[in-house]
Design an enzyme around this catalytic site. Sequence first.
Site, PDB file in Angstrom:
ATOM      1  N   CYS A 129       0.829  -1.200   0.000  1.00  0.00           N
ATOM      2  CA  CYS A 129       0.000   0.000   0.000  1.00  0.00           C
ATOM      3  C   CYS A 129       0.868   1.257   0.000  1.00  0.00           C
ATOM      4  O   CYS A 129       0.583   2.223  -0.714  1.00  0.00           O
ATOM      5  CB  CYS A 129      -0.930   0.007   1.209  1.00  0.00           C
ATOM      6  SG  CYS A 129      -1.932   1.504   1.356  1.00  0.00           S
ATOM      7  N   CYS A 233      -5.736  -2.831   7.100  1.00  0.00           N
ATOM      8  CA  CYS A 233      -6.643  -1.683   7.078  1.00  0.00           C
ATOM      9  C   CYS A 233      -8.039  -2.044   6.590  1.00  0.00           C
ATOM     10  O   CYS A 233      -9.032  -1.564   7.132  1.00  0.00           O
ATOM     11  CB  CYS A 233      -6.054  -0.573   6.211  1.00  0.00           C
ATOM     12  SG  CYS A 233      -5.827  -1.003   4.484  1.00  0.00           S
TER      13      CYS A 233
END
Length: 399
Positions: A129, A233
């Site tokens: 990410c 997340c």
Amino acid sequence: MFRQCRFSRLQKLQIRSYYESRTHIPRKGDKVVVAMSGGVDSSVAAKLLADKDYDLSAVFMRNWDTRDESGSDHGCEWEKDWEDVRRVCRVLDIPCKMVDLSREYWTRVFEPSLKYWESGITPNPDVWCNKEVKFGVLLDRLTEDPGLSDTPWLATGHYANKDWKSHHGVLRPRLLRPRDVTKDQTYYLSSVPERSLSRALFPLGSIKKTEVRELAVKWNLPTAARQESMGICFVGEKRKFHNFISQYIPPRPGPIIDLETGLQVGEHTGPWNFTIGQGAKVRGLKEKTFVVKKDIPKNIIYVAPGTDHSALYAQSLTIRDWTWIWADSPPIELMHPGGLKARMKFRHVMADIDCSVYSDNDCIRIDFNEPQKAVAPGQVATVYIEDWCLGCGTIVEVT
């Protein structure tokens, strides 16, 4: 590996020209954008920058579209995060905006991770990410802003440091461990390319986590008492991974086999629900067992009793798609018989360990000085020389 790392003379001149044309720290009036998550770390980072003479603004990344799961955005976690960002920015009197990167996150991070899980491999989405989204798409978006004449500085609340080192007459950025080694997040940043790292700012690099909390309280920041977020997340903290992943991958039942006896002791619903070293939680056994091996073609999970079984340990690992942060300058010691003497991590929450690193055809091989427990294919291996993080890659084989 070196076929991928060799750069032409022209490319090296272009790199030299690029860095010679940049400043190495923000100057007065420079455009600085702080990526804020709604947590206390990025809030304090923003305050530290607000006290400087920069043209400062904040950006909130919306990376996960919960409509893909529930069909509605109402009451979603990102809404609370975004509201906290706005509250902090009002206190600091800086502009902020939200950027929806959920599509890019889906295609560049989540879909590749899903393929890894489905094949029984344990990925680390948070590492990719940072490379693909925060220091990739987001930085590109900021650069494309018609109101900006140059690439802005991108600040984050990561616990990391950066300095500049002369290499063949050119100053180049190095990713370094922070002062607070207990919060070291260089593992998650180890895939960020040099060009992005050169524009990165880490205001918390010289501050301890306890001091960050104290500063947030001192400055009356709205996020001062907010708890630290943990976990992947898009899974979040309130859901179990098994429940989340079952929405995307259908069950694939298979046997759980005792490695020592060869007998089936249970059944699993899919190899993605297990990783090497994890407690197997098989009912009816007198002794607690742990996952020691996954036979993906046969869809078998192997377990063994005890936390110290020899099958849990590995001496060496092989890595493909290795990325050096200085992509054109891999350490020359890789080709030496004794390899590059370094330290490495294969998990974020672990002490770095001594190792030797070798170039092995198109792969990188890392030999541990001492056998290591619970190393799994798909995990990210990161290499350090003292406090300097050199790069990372994905583990494909463990021996």
